[in-house]
Design an enzyme around this catalytic site. Structure first.
Site, short mmCIF file in Angstrom:
data_model
loop_
_atom_site.label_atom_id
_atom_site.label_comp_id
_atom_site.label_asym_id
_atom_site.label_seq_id
_atom_site.Cartn_x
_atom_site.Cartn_y
_atom_site.Cartn_z
N TRP A 102 0.82 -1.21 0.00
CA TRP A 102 0.00 0.00 0.00
C TRP A 102 0.85 1.26 0.00
CZ3 TRP A 102 -4.23 -0.53 -2.25
CH2 TRP A 102 -5.02 -1.67 -2.10
N ASP A 171 -2.13 6.79 5.98
CA ASP A 171 -3.14 5.87 5.46
C ASP A 171 -3.49 4.91 6.59
OD1 ASP A 171 -4.66 3.93 4.26
OD2 ASP A 171 -3.27 3.53 2.61
N LYS A 195 -12.76 -1.60 5.71
CA LYS A 195 -12.03 -2.48 6.62
C LYS A 195 -12.63 -2.37 8.02
CE LYS A 195 -9.21 -2.78 3.06
NZ LYS A 195 -8.26 -1.90 2.38
C1 LIG Z 1 -7.63 -1.43 1.24
C2 LIG Z 1 -6.55 -0.43 1.38
C3 LIG Z 1 -6.35 0.59 0.44
C4 LIG Z 1 -7.20 0.72 -0.80
O1 LIG Z 1 -8.48 1.07 -0.50
P1 LIG Z 1 -9.58 1.33 -1.64
O2 LIG Z 1 -10.73 1.82 -0.84
O3 LIG Z 1 -9.81 0.03 -2.34
O4 LIG Z 1 -9.05 2.36 -2.56
C5 LIG Z 1 -5.34 1.49 0.66
N1 LIG Z 1 -4.55 1.41 1.74
C6 LIG Z 1 -4.70 0.45 2.67
C7 LIG Z 1 -3.79 0.41 3.85
C8 LIG Z 1 -5.70 -0.51 2.52
O5 LIG Z 1 -5.87 -1.47 3.44
#
Ligand SMILES: *Cc1c(COP(=O)(O)O)cnc(C)c1O
Length: 359
Positions: A102, A171, A195
């Site tokens: 990521w 993030d 999540k």
């Molecule tokens: C799932 C995830 C993403 C991507 O998320 P989307 O909503 O599919 O764009 C980005 N960063 C992390 C840490 C993630 O777990």
């Protein structure tokens, strides 16, 4: 109706109580004779739902008044671009910490807008840990410092918040609301909802007021935090149902006792699962213990020819979605807030039983 234990990495498990409450109100929201999905986002009813969700999130995370909370679309992936568009503020570069897949995606997107300095990377060690603070080399001119607090695929989590002078951008997609976090340490926090917040389609951004209003020329107004902040995240029609469901999750978290209560359960769940892996010769996890994620627990079997059997038998036992990410293989148990401790106990029992028969 049967609800199995769901270890999906995302879209992930939602609390049973939340789904039942949504179901009860699905066709007739609070006696209004229509669904919350069928209402104008500008109706008094929906606006009060939206405002309550924001207030509950503020309460849960102790978000100060000096931060805006935005309920956006486009996932965390859109944020990878929106960050440089909004936060460069005349600078030419940004610092990024590389701890896995990521982070790499965030870096690749930022490179379309600015020079990216890799302030630290653990790629040479197959991302088996996060860097120590002493290994993070920040540059002078960077507009901000970005990191991924939990690498959902690798199962690597920061157990500290990097100390930086620049605005710190994180993030937090896969560990937001899993434990108390001091929001004041950050310039911006973002998280895709699917999540640990609610259904897919919603992205939460928490941003310090003073960072707004210096967006790169030519930025689409939908991608301008300032525009979204001024419009109450309703510059266009927001994902109303996802926002509503997130609000139900926030209320549920409050009923559980808030993030102090969640972190206790989450730590207990994670440590018993890691202990089960470490105490066996059959299962293993490659991450340095101090960097292990309490949300996503990847593990491999001693013989990967047994992977399919493991997954099929787990499935038959009602233990769903244990397959690892397609890029790394093996297994992964995502044990977010909505995954009950009983699910982890059932998984540990199943693993022990499987090892006895095949190990
Ligand atoms: C799932 C995830 C993403 C991507 O998320 P989307 O909503 O599919 O764009 C980005 N960063 C992390 C840490 C993630 O777990």
């Amino acid at each position: 109706m049967t609800r199995h234990f769901n270890f999906s990495a995302g879209p992930a498990a939602l609390p049973n109580d939340v789904l039942l409450e949504a179901q009860e109100n699905l066709c007739d929201w609070q006696g209004k004779g229509l669904s919350i999905m069928e209402m104008s986002h500008r109706s008094d009813e929906f606006v009060s739902v939206a405002e309550q969700a924001e207030q509950d999130l503020r309460d849960l995370m102790s978000i100060p008044e000096s931060y805006r909370v935005l309920f956006l679309q486009g996932g965390a992936t859109s944020q990878f671009a929106m960050l440089p568009m909004n936060l460069l503020r005349g600078h030419q570069s940004a610092d990024y910490i590389n701890t896995g897949i990521w982070s790499k995606k965030a870096i690749a997107e930022a490179k379309r807008y600015c020079q990216v300095n890799i302030a630290a990377s653990t790629e040479a060690e197959q991302f088996s840990r996060v860097p120590d603070m002493s290994e993070i080399h920040l540059s002078k001119d960077a507009a901000y410092v970005h990191y991924t607090s939990n690498e959902t695929i690798g199962g690597v989590e920061f157990n500290y918040v990097p100390q930086v002078e620049k605005p710190l951008v994180v993030d937090m997609s896969s560990n937001i609301l899993s434990k108390p976090m001091d929001v004041t340490k950050f310039g911006l926090i973002y998280a895709g909802a699917q999540k640990n917040i609610g259904p897919a389609g919603l992205t939460v951004v928490i941003v310090k007021d003073e960072l707004l209003g210096q967006t790169l020329a030519g930025t689409p107004s939908m991608y301008d935090y300032q525009v979204q902040a001024q419009g109450g995240s309703m510059h266009n029609t927001p994902p109303t149902f996802a926002w509503y469901l997130a609000g139900l999750v926030f209320k549920w978290l409050k009923r559980q006792g808030g993030l102090e209560a969640m972190v206790e359960v989450n730590q207990r769940k994670a440590s018993k699962l890691y202990a089960a892996i470490d105490n066996s010769d059959f299962f293993s996890n490659p991450i340095r213990p101090s960097s292990r994620s309490s949300m996503n627990v990847p593990f491999t079997l001693a013989d990967d020819r047994l992977d399919k059997t493991f997954l099929a038998e787990a499935d038959a036992m009602g233990l769903l979605n244990l397959q690892g990410h397609r890029s790394v293989g093996g297994m992964r148990a995502s044990i977010y807030n909505a995954v009950p401790e009983a699910a982890v106990d059932a998984l540990i029992d199943f693993m022990a039983h499987f090892e006895k028969r095949y190990g």
